[in-house]
Write an enzyme that holds these catalytic residues in place. Structure first.
Site, PDB file in Angstrom:
ATOM      1  CB  SER A 154      -0.860  -0.025   1.264  1.00  0.00           C
ATOM      2  OG  SER A 154      -1.439   1.229   1.497  1.00  0.00           O
ATOM      3  CE1 TYR A 178      -3.744  -2.524   5.830  1.00  0.00           C
ATOM      4  CE2 TYR A 178      -3.305  -0.215   5.342  1.00  0.00           C
ATOM      5  CZ  TYR A 178      -3.604  -1.498   4.911  1.00  0.00           C
ATOM      6  OH  TYR A 178      -3.747  -1.748   3.569  1.00  0.00           O
ATOM      7  CE  LYS A 182      -1.406  -4.365   3.585  1.00  0.00           C
ATOM      8  NZ  LYS A 182      -1.738  -5.669   3.041  1.00  0.00           N
TER       9      LYS A 182
HETATM   10  P1  NAD Z   1     -10.866  -6.846   1.531  1.00  0.00           P
HETATM   11  O1  NAD Z   1     -11.034  -6.783   2.997  1.00  0.00           O
HETATM   12  O2  NAD Z   1     -12.056  -6.607   0.672  1.00  0.00           O
HETATM   13  O3  NAD Z   1     -10.217  -8.263   1.120  1.00  0.00           O
HETATM   14  C1  NAD Z   1      -9.362  -8.991   1.955  1.00  0.00           C
HETATM   15  C2  NAD Z   1      -9.863 -10.417   2.012  1.00  0.00           C
HETATM   16  O4  NAD Z   1      -8.974 -11.169   2.839  1.00  0.00           O
HETATM   17  C3  NAD Z   1     -11.260 -10.529   2.622  1.00  0.00           C
HETATM   18  O5  NAD Z   1     -12.067 -11.325   1.771  1.00  0.00           O
HETATM   19  C4  NAD Z   1     -11.029 -11.225   3.965  1.00  0.00           C
HETATM   20  O6  NAD Z   1     -12.109 -12.033   4.338  1.00  0.00           O
HETATM   21  C5  NAD Z   1      -9.753 -11.997   3.685  1.00  0.00           C
HETATM   22  N1  NAD Z   1      -8.927 -12.285   4.870  1.00  0.00           N
HETATM   23  C6  NAD Z   1      -8.460 -11.419   5.803  1.00  0.00           C
HETATM   24  N2  NAD Z   1      -7.733 -12.061   6.719  1.00  0.00           N
HETATM   25  C7  NAD Z   1      -7.727 -13.373   6.376  1.00  0.00           C
HETATM   26  C8  NAD Z   1      -7.154 -14.552   6.920  1.00  0.00           C
HETATM   27  N3  NAD Z   1      -6.438 -14.521   8.064  1.00  0.00           N
HETATM   28  N4  NAD Z   1      -7.337 -15.727   6.285  1.00  0.00           N
HETATM   29  C9  NAD Z   1      -8.056 -15.770   5.132  1.00  0.00           C
HETATM   30  N5  NAD Z   1      -8.633 -14.711   4.577  1.00  0.00           N
HETATM   31  C10 NAD Z   1      -8.466 -13.521   5.180  1.00  0.00           C
HETATM   32  O7  NAD Z   1      -9.703  -5.835   1.146  1.00  0.00           O
HETATM   33  P2  NAD Z   1      -9.256  -5.300  -0.283  1.00  0.00           P
HETATM   34  O8  NAD Z   1      -9.673  -3.876  -0.383  1.00  0.00           O
HETATM   35  O9  NAD Z   1      -9.642  -6.261  -1.337  1.00  0.00           O
HETATM   36  O10 NAD Z   1      -7.685  -5.296  -0.086  1.00  0.00           O
HETATM   37  C11 NAD Z   1      -6.883  -6.396  -0.469  1.00  0.00           C
HETATM   38  C12 NAD Z   1      -5.464  -6.154   0.007  1.00  0.00           C
HETATM   39  O11 NAD Z   1      -4.994  -4.916  -0.530  1.00  0.00           O
HETATM   40  C13 NAD Z   1      -5.303  -6.037   1.518  1.00  0.00           C
HETATM   41  O12 NAD Z   1      -4.091  -6.666   1.852  1.00  0.00           O
HETATM   42  C14 NAD Z   1      -5.200  -4.551   1.755  1.00  0.00           C
HETATM   43  O13 NAD Z   1      -4.457  -4.256   2.912  1.00  0.00           O
HETATM   44  C15 NAD Z   1      -4.480  -4.088   0.504  1.00  0.00           C
HETATM   45  N6  NAD Z   1      -4.759  -2.691   0.154  1.00  0.00           N
HETATM   46  C16 NAD Z   1      -6.052  -2.298  -0.016  1.00  0.00           C
HETATM   47  C17 NAD Z   1      -6.328  -0.967  -0.325  1.00  0.00           C
HETATM   48  C18 NAD Z   1      -7.761  -0.505  -0.491  1.00  0.00           C
HETATM   49  O14 NAD Z   1      -7.998   0.695  -0.468  1.00  0.00           O
HETATM   50  N7  NAD Z   1      -8.718  -1.364  -0.700  1.00  0.00           N
HETATM   51  C19 NAD Z   1      -5.286  -0.057  -0.486  1.00  0.00           C
HETATM   52  C20 NAD Z   1      -3.978  -0.500  -0.321  1.00  0.00           C
HETATM   53  C21 NAD Z   1      -3.730  -1.837   0.001  1.00  0.00           C
HETATM   54  C1  UD1 Z   2      -6.880   5.396   3.720  1.00  0.00           C
HETATM   55  C2  UD1 Z   2      -5.927   4.938   4.791  1.00  0.00           C
HETATM   56  C3  UD1 Z   2      -4.715   4.302   4.117  1.00  0.00           C
HETATM   57  C4  UD1 Z   2      -5.149   3.162   3.215  1.00  0.00           C
HETATM   58  C5  UD1 Z   2      -6.155   3.702   2.210  1.00  0.00           C
HETATM   59  C6  UD1 Z   2      -6.706   2.592   1.378  1.00  0.00           C
HETATM   60  C7  UD1 Z   2      -6.302   6.461   6.665  1.00  0.00           C
HETATM   61  C8  UD1 Z   2      -5.735   7.564   7.494  1.00  0.00           C
HETATM   62  N1  UD1 Z   2      -5.556   6.055   5.617  1.00  0.00           N
HETATM   63  O1  UD1 Z   2      -6.217   6.318   2.899  1.00  0.00           O
HETATM   64  O2  UD1 Z   2      -3.833   3.804   5.078  1.00  0.00           O
HETATM   65  O3  UD1 Z   2      -4.039   2.610   2.532  1.00  0.00           O
HETATM   66  O4  UD1 Z   2      -7.257   4.311   2.902  1.00  0.00           O
HETATM   67  O5  UD1 Z   2      -7.472   3.108   0.346  1.00  0.00           O
HETATM   68  O6  UD1 Z   2      -7.359   5.924   6.966  1.00  0.00           O
HETATM   69  N2  UD1 Z   2     -12.481  11.706   3.217  1.00  0.00           N
HETATM   70  C9  UD1 Z   2     -13.507  12.568   3.508  1.00  0.00           C
HETATM   71  N3  UD1 Z   2     -14.666  12.052   4.015  1.00  0.00           N
HETATM   72  C10 UD1 Z   2     -14.837  10.718   4.235  1.00  0.00           C
HETATM   73  C11 UD1 Z   2     -13.770   9.828   3.910  1.00  0.00           C
HETATM   74  C12 UD1 Z   2     -12.608  10.365   3.422  1.00  0.00           C
HETATM   75  O7  UD1 Z   2     -13.381  13.778   3.326  1.00  0.00           O
HETATM   76  O8  UD1 Z   2     -15.908  10.307   4.698  1.00  0.00           O
HETATM   77  C13 UD1 Z   2     -11.239  12.261   2.609  1.00  0.00           C
HETATM   78  C14 UD1 Z   2      -9.986  12.001   3.406  1.00  0.00           C
HETATM   79  O9  UD1 Z   2      -9.743  13.030   4.334  1.00  0.00           O
HETATM   80  C15 UD1 Z   2      -8.925  11.949   2.276  1.00  0.00           C
HETATM   81  C16 UD1 Z   2      -9.688  11.393   1.080  1.00  0.00           C
HETATM   82  O10 UD1 Z   2     -11.057  11.609   1.369  1.00  0.00           O
HETATM   83  O11 UD1 Z   2      -8.514  13.263   1.953  1.00  0.00           O
HETATM   84  C17 UD1 Z   2      -9.450   9.909   0.874  1.00  0.00           C
HETATM   85  O12 UD1 Z   2      -9.708   9.207   2.078  1.00  0.00           O
HETATM   86  P1  UD1 Z   2      -9.749   7.603   2.148  1.00  0.00           P
HETATM   87  O13 UD1 Z   2     -10.632   7.085   1.079  1.00  0.00           O
HETATM   88  O14 UD1 Z   2     -10.056   7.221   3.552  1.00  0.00           O
HETATM   89  O15 UD1 Z   2      -8.272   7.174   1.742  1.00  0.00           O
HETATM   90  P2  UD1 Z   2      -6.853   7.622   2.378  1.00  0.00           P
HETATM   91  O16 UD1 Z   2      -7.024   8.531   3.528  1.00  0.00           O
HETATM   92  O17 UD1 Z   2      -6.002   8.071   1.250  1.00  0.00           O
END
Ligand code: NAD
Ligand code: UD1
Length: 368
Positions: A154, A178, A182
């Site tokens: 991330s 968190y 990572k």
């Molecule tokens: P998500 O929560 O939708 O998907 C994660 C999946 O992993 C879920 O289905 C959950 O049930 C499963 N899981 C969690 N712990 C587990 C375990 N111990 N054993 C088996 N299954 C398990 O999340 P996502 O948005 O699809 O994100 C996927 C990955 O990407 C995560 O590692 C997250 O940290 C990373 N990531 C996500 C974002 C984002 O904004 N969505 C941003 C940066 C990084």
């Molecule tokens: C957040 C996480 C980051 C994670 C990422 C995944 C925090 C502090 N950071 O990032 O670790 O990797 O999600 O996508 O939680 N905002 C609003 N109103 C809302 C929600 C968000 O104004 O209800 C604003 C936030 O202040 C920010 C932007 O929208 O400026 C994006 O927010 P968000 O979607 O939560 O993502 P990140 O903060 O970038």
């Protein structure tokens, strides 16, 4: 003389055996791929992309943050049953049994807990699930001789970056538990690659994934009140929430609201398939940013969503959210250089597809 001739023969035999054992993956053909956490938001979109490319894909998930309904939707999309293993990565014997029973060429590891606020309240649960779970997975892979891994990292590993756009050389820093998980996992994987000459890994540093599959069958379905911006906007548009709280209107940005690099989840899914191809074809590990390279403010996103959906998004500017930074967006140049990948969808497509998903599934997967 004799021993060096022997060792040359030995080397050739080993190389032949190795390339035969990996014949499928080295020809860039169909791979057998395990998606850990594949029932989640990014995992299920990646399943769709990999299946389209003809790979044999299986999902392992404990449904801690996803729904079995995802499997039904993926079946509808792909037209074939979805190989699934209900499994928790913290359960090491179950993981080992899976790797003993099935053969995989590669693993994509999405499984993690991902809520920043919750990670500050329950850091040990995050360490156990995200770090402990990954160690079990790496050991099971090692035991089975599986040496190709793509890891969901991330942009959080950059913390509050000194400058934007952020490239992969930027200083790494942790601002919450968190984020620590990572960074630690990236480091564990790095150590493993150094210790095992044949292990190849891709750390993919996602910026802000949004949007949904064009079919409207799969999308983001957070539990409870969404923490992230796009799902919150979607729920306002569909009438589940009254209005958007904009966290801070006095940042030094284009309109005072926070700026992020939103990336369409289908572009992101494609990058996983490209990264796997790279691990096999180039036979090298890599760490790359995945973003569009374009910063979008909160109000710009809300306006784009309003145009795409035809719905008004009422909002109110409130206090800044603790821990937030003003502006973060990627330099995605390295991903383009190494993978030939670049994001194709713009913010209008992200909003259009997120809205299609939300309007077809107002209650998410719960509606069936
Ligand atoms: P998500 O929560 O939708 O998907 C994660 C999946 O992993 C879920 O289905 C959950 O049930 C499963 N899981 C969690 N712990 C587990 C375990 N111990 N054993 C088996 N299954 C398990 O999340 P996502 O948005 O699809 O994100 C996927 C990955 O990407 C995560 O590692 C997250 O940290 C990373 N990531 C996500 C974002 C984002 O904004 N969505 C941003 C940066 C990084
Ligand atoms: C957040 C996480 C980051 C994670 C990422 C995944 C925090 C502090 N950071 O990032 O670790 O990797 O999600 O996508 O939680 N905002 C609003 N109103 C809302 C929600 C968000 O104004 O209800 C604003 C936030 O202040 C920010 C932007 O929208 O400026 C994006 O927010 P968000 O979607 O939560 O993502 P990140 O903060 O970038």
């Amino acid at each position: 003389m004799k021993s060096s001739a022997l060792s040359r023969i030995d080397l050739i035999v080993r190389a032949l055996t190795y390339s035969q054992a990996n014949a499928g993956i080295f020809r860039g053909e169909q791979m057998r791929i395990l998606l850990c956490g594949g029932a989640g938001y990014i995992g299920c979109h990646t399943y769709a992309t990999l299946s389209e490319r003809g790979h044999q894909v299986a999902i392992a998930d404990n449904f801690s943050n996803s729904s079995p309904e995802v499997l039904t939707r993926l079946r509808q999309l792909s037209g074939a049953p979805v190989p699934f293993h209900r499994l928790d990565l913290r359960d090491k014997p179950a993981l080992e049994a899976l790797f003993a029973q099935e053969s995989f060429d590669a693993v994509i590891h999405f499984a993690a807990l991902k809520a920043v606020g919750e990670s500050c309240e329950r850091p040990l649960d995050y360490f156990e699930n995200n770090i402990g779970g990954t160690i079990n997975l790496l050991q099971a892979m090692r035991g089975a001789g599986v040496r190709r891994l793509v890891f969901s990292s991330s942009a959080t590993v950059y913390g509050d970056p000194e400058q934007v756009p952020v490239n992969e050389q930027a200083r790494l820093q942790v601002t919450n538990p968190y984020g620590r998980t990572k960074l630690v996992v990236e480091e564990l994987i790095g150590d493993l690659c150094r210790s095992d000459r044949d292990f190849r890994a891709a750390n993919l540093r996602y910026f802000n994934p949004v949007g949904a599959h064009a079919s409207g069958l799969i999308g983001e379905d957070p539990n409870g009140i969404p923490n992230n911006l796009m799902p919150y906007i979607c729920q306002v548009a569909v009438g589940r929430r009254e209005k958007l709280s904009v966290f801070g209107g006095d940042y030094p940005t284009v309109d005072g609201t926070g700026v992020r690099d939103y990336i369409h989840v289908v572009d992101l899914a494609r990058a996983h398939a490209d990264a796997l191809d790279y691990l096999v074809r180039a036979d090298r590990s890599l760490t790359v940013n995945l973003g569009t390279g374009r910063g979008i403010s909160v109000l710009e996103l809300a306006n784009a969503f309003s145009s795409a959906s035809g719905r008004e998004i009422p909002y109110q500017i409130v206090e800044r959210r603790p821990g937030d930074v003003a502006e973060v967006y990627a330099d995605p140049g390295l991903a383009q250089q190494l993978l030939g990948w670049r994001a194709e969808y713009d913010v209008d497509a992200m909003c259009r597809d997120a809205w299609r998903w939300q309007s077809m599934n107002p209650q998410g997967y719960q509606g069936g």
